[in-house]
Design a protein around this motif. Sequence first.
Motif, PDB file in Angstrom:
ATOM      1  N   VAL A  71       0.842  -1.194   0.000  1.00 43.57           N
ATOM      2  CA  VAL A  71       0.000   0.000   0.000  1.00 43.57           C
ATOM      3  C   VAL A  71       0.880   1.247   0.000  1.00 43.57           C
ATOM      4  O   VAL A  71       2.066   1.200   0.332  1.00 43.57           O
ATOM      5  CB  VAL A  71      -0.950   0.038   1.217  1.00 43.57           C
ATOM      6  N   LYS A  72       0.274   2.364  -0.366  1.00 49.06           N
ATOM      7  CA  LYS A  72       0.935   3.659  -0.336  1.00 49.06           C
ATOM      8  C   LYS A  72       0.545   4.323   0.985  1.00 49.06           C
ATOM      9  O   LYS A  72      -0.617   4.726   1.161  1.00 49.06           O
ATOM     10  CB  LYS A  72       0.476   4.495  -1.527  1.00 49.06           C
ATOM     11  N   PRO A  73       1.462   4.428   1.959  1.00 47.22           N
ATOM     12  CA  PRO A  73       1.109   4.925   3.294  1.00 47.22           C
ATOM     13  C   PRO A  73       0.468   6.312   3.296  1.00 47.22           C
ATOM     14  O   PRO A  73      -0.409   6.583   4.129  1.00 47.22           O
ATOM     15  CB  PRO A  73       2.454   4.941   4.030  1.00 47.22           C
ATOM     16  N   SER A  74       0.857   7.179   2.389  1.00 49.76           N
ATOM     17  CA  SER A  74       0.333   8.541   2.388  1.00 49.76           C
ATOM     18  C   SER A  74      -1.122   8.628   1.944  1.00 49.76           C
ATOM     19  O   SER A  74      -1.797   9.614   2.210  1.00 49.76           O
ATOM     20  CB  SER A  74       1.185   9.430   1.477  1.00 49.76           C
ATOM     21  N   THR A  75      -1.635   7.552   1.287  1.00 47.45           N
ATOM     22  CA  THR A  75      -3.009   7.592   0.781  1.00 47.45           C
ATOM     23  C   THR A  75      -3.846   6.367   1.130  1.00 47.45           C
ATOM     24  O   THR A  75      -5.073   6.425   1.085  1.00 47.45           O
ATOM     25  CB  THR A  75      -3.005   7.734  -0.748  1.00 47.45           C
ATOM     26  N   GLY A  76      -3.206   5.244   1.424  1.00 43.74           N
ATOM     27  CA  GLY A  76      -3.932   3.996   1.635  1.00 43.74           C
ATOM     28  C   GLY A  76      -4.212   3.239   0.354  1.00 43.74           C
ATOM     29  O   GLY A  76      -4.833   2.171   0.382  1.00 43.74           O
ATOM     30  N   GLU A  77      -3.753   3.743  -0.779  1.00 40.89           N
ATOM     31  CA  GLU A  77      -3.999   3.076  -2.047  1.00 40.89           C
ATOM     32  C   GLU A  77      -3.213   1.761  -2.133  1.00 40.89           C
ATOM     33  O   GLU A  77      -2.029   1.725  -1.806  1.00 40.89           O
ATOM     34  CB  GLU A  77      -3.600   3.987  -3.209  1.00 40.89           C
ATOM     35  N   VAL A  78      -3.878   0.716  -2.574  1.00 37.56           N
ATOM     36  CA  VAL A  78      -3.224  -0.583  -2.745  1.00 37.56           C
ATOM     37  C   VAL A  78      -2.399  -0.552  -4.025  1.00 37.56           C
ATOM     38  O   VAL A  78      -2.912  -0.263  -5.102  1.00 37.56           O
ATOM     39  CB  VAL A  78      -4.263  -1.714  -2.803  1.00 37.56           C
ATOM     40  N   LEU A  79      -1.117  -0.842  -3.903  1.00 38.07           N
ATOM     41  CA  LEU A  79      -0.203  -0.830  -5.038  1.00 38.07           C
ATOM     42  C   LEU A  79      -0.028  -2.208  -5.661  1.00 38.07           C
ATOM     43  O   LEU A  79       0.269  -2.323  -6.852  1.00 38.07           O
ATOM     44  CB  LEU A  79       1.163  -0.292  -4.603  1.00 38.07           C
ATOM     45  N   ALA A  80      -0.179  -3.256  -4.851  1.00 36.65           N
ATOM     46  CA  ALA A  80      -0.001  -4.619  -5.364  1.00 36.65           C
ATOM     47  C   ALA A  80      -0.723  -5.592  -4.457  1.00 36.65           C
ATOM     48  O   ALA A  80      -0.796  -5.382  -3.240  1.00 36.65           O
ATOM     49  CB  ALA A  80       1.480  -4.976  -5.450  1.00 36.65           C
ATOM     50  N   VAL A  81      -1.234  -6.653  -5.050  1.00 36.12           N
ATOM     51  CA  VAL A  81      -1.821  -7.758  -4.292  1.00 36.12           C
ATOM     52  C   VAL A  81      -1.581  -9.028  -5.094  1.00 36.12           C
ATOM     53  O   VAL A  81      -1.921  -9.111  -6.268  1.00 36.12           O
ATOM     54  CB  VAL A  81      -3.324  -7.540  -4.037  1.00 36.12           C
ATOM     55  N   ALA A  82      -0.950 -10.011  -4.453  1.00 37.85           N
ATOM     56  CA  ALA A  82      -0.614 -11.243  -5.170  1.00 37.85           C
ATOM     57  C   ALA A  82      -0.747 -12.434  -4.240  1.00 37.85           C
ATOM     58  O   ALA A  82      -0.463 -12.350  -3.039  1.00 37.85           O
ATOM     59  CB  ALA A  82       0.798 -11.174  -5.740  1.00 37.85           C
ATOM     60  N   ASN A  83      -1.173 -13.546  -4.826  1.00 41.60           N
ATOM     61  CA  ASN A  83      -1.310 -14.803  -4.095  1.00 41.60           C
ATOM     62  C   ASN A  83      -0.714 -15.930  -4.925  1.00 41.60           C
ATOM     63  O   ASN A  83      -0.844 -15.946  -6.151  1.00 41.60           O
ATOM     64  CB  ASN A  83      -2.794 -15.128  -3.838  1.00 41.60           C
ATOM     65  N   HIS A  84      -0.078 -16.872  -4.260  1.00 38.45           N
ATOM     66  CA  HIS A  84       0.408 -18.086  -4.921  1.00 38.45           C
ATOM     67  C   HIS A  84      -0.084 -19.254  -4.081  1.00 38.45           C
ATOM     68  O   HIS A  84       0.579 -19.691  -3.146  1.00 38.45           O
ATOM     69  CB  HIS A  84       1.935 -18.076  -5.007  1.00 38.45           C
ATOM     70  N   ARG A  85      -1.289 -19.735  -4.422  1.00 37.19           N
ATOM     71  CA  ARG A  85      -1.958 -20.739  -3.603  1.00 37.19           C
ATOM     72  C   ARG A  85      -2.608 -21.780  -4.510  1.00 37.19           C
ATOM     73  O   ARG A  85      -3.044 -21.479  -5.619  1.00 37.19           O
ATOM     74  CB  ARG A  85      -3.046 -20.090  -2.740  1.00 37.19           C
TER      75      ARG A  85
END
Length: 549
Positions: free
Chosen positions: A271-285
């Motif tokens: 996430v971007k701490p200054s805004t809370g915007e999610v920058l990446a999300v990944a799963n390997h399951r």
Amino acid sequence: MRKGAKAAIVGTVFAVMVGGAGYGAYNVVTAISGDGGGSGAAGSSVTKKTGPVSKDEVKDTTGKFFAAWEKDQPAAAAGYTNFPEAAEKLLTAYGTDAHITHVKIRTHTIIGATVSYAVEAKVSYDGKSKPLAYDSELNIVRGNSNGAPLVDWQPSVVHPDLRRDDTLFTGEAASPPIEAVDRDGVVLTKEKYPSLGPILDQLRDKYGDTAGGTPGIELAIRRAAESAPDTTLVTLAKGRAGKLRTTLSASAQAAAEKAVTEYDESSVVAVKPSTGEVLAVANHRTDGFNAAFQGTLAPGSTMKIITSAMLIDNGVASMSGPAPCPETATWQSQTFHNLTNMRPNEGATLANSFARSCNTAFVKLIDGTKAHPLNDASLTDEAQERFGLGQNNWKTGIASFDGKVPASGGPNRAANAIGQGDVQMNPLNMASVTATAITGTFHQPVIVSRKLDDRQLATARGLSANTVAQLKSMMRLTATSGTASQVMAGLGGDIGAKTGSAEVDGHAKSNSWFAGYRNDIAAAAMTEEGGHGGDAAGPIVAAVLRTGG
């Protein structure tokens, strides 16, 4: 079919639901015997067959089942299964609702009672046709009454992505397609970023109608849960995609995708701490579950970020104040230990015990002091009021879990403080915790802008400048000379981290957790049975942090 009509079709597709109420009722009422019942079922005999099914029985049963399926004889094919009523409903829907014809099935391998096979067919609707091809497998078992060899019925026999109560449907898509783009306009596809597949499905289901597109014609799996998006299998006619801008960063997403593939059952969020915007999300399951956003596991010692904030905010401790690290600590008759080979340090400060991840130091402080006592709800209050956790009110843009920090009594009060006990988190939660810890402001994470649908975001008080300064100093110490130093080596700029390992009953290895930041990017990762925080989760986070910030 439009999204608004999804609920309206329940009555019409009831008869062809995968399993559904009929499947459940059949299991309980009719299928006590677990034997096939159609005209094609293996004949009954006076003497019940026992023992493992033979190779000839496997080949004979699957051959007959496949032949009936290919000929579009659902009742006959279902008769070779141990739950024919449920099987017939789905096999009927295969040809009627899904409009799948010209079925050809080729056996790949037979290993014991397990048969893997390839299905090739055609999907035709409204004058449009497309080929359909996929692999699946089934098992042959003996029926309970007469021991006849039968296909062990599961929806996945028909298609590997089908789960109980799902339906197959060909027609107008429930939602128009979307062209999801990152924060800079780079197109995001599930082919290039596999982890985003389920997430893009959710975004399409929720925002497809408002993104400006028009629906196409497709064969899809309509999930049983009303909130679950359809899964497209074949597109017969493309709709016009509407553009949907996300908060993601293509470069951070690419790094996250690559990093999680190095460790099984891994998830990461940045996430971007200054805004809370999610920058990446990944799963390997193996299960395809978005554990990064929806996981509910104990976070181990990464929880000490919140616990330290609680101790500082309540006047119990400061980073330079005493926090002795004995070999063991007892709370409410339960004895807590440190990691193997950790040397005791009775003169340790809070910063030192944090950087070394000393469990006993935090257990010793869990009751507070005479002047500043703590209670069962102190950690809960800190998590909710300062970090915005555990109130079930996050609206990220897709399904997510907001964390859980209950007010626990007895030994679990101390266990919660070190990220065990009743506490539950996921990488999204811990990335947000890290962001709040280094900025003092809670920004509820989002993957699409709130302006898209004017949804109400969660709020929290955040932290004082004094608490932030101490937390950042302790996390920097951890990253430069503590348990995270090896993983964070070589990362420049403003950095900090916290390692964690969470023990799980019945598992030989602990779950690996790691939270860290670099400038204006905060990330957290979890690897099930990955060991210590720096063993698996740490390298994943470090890879994402290297992309910028």
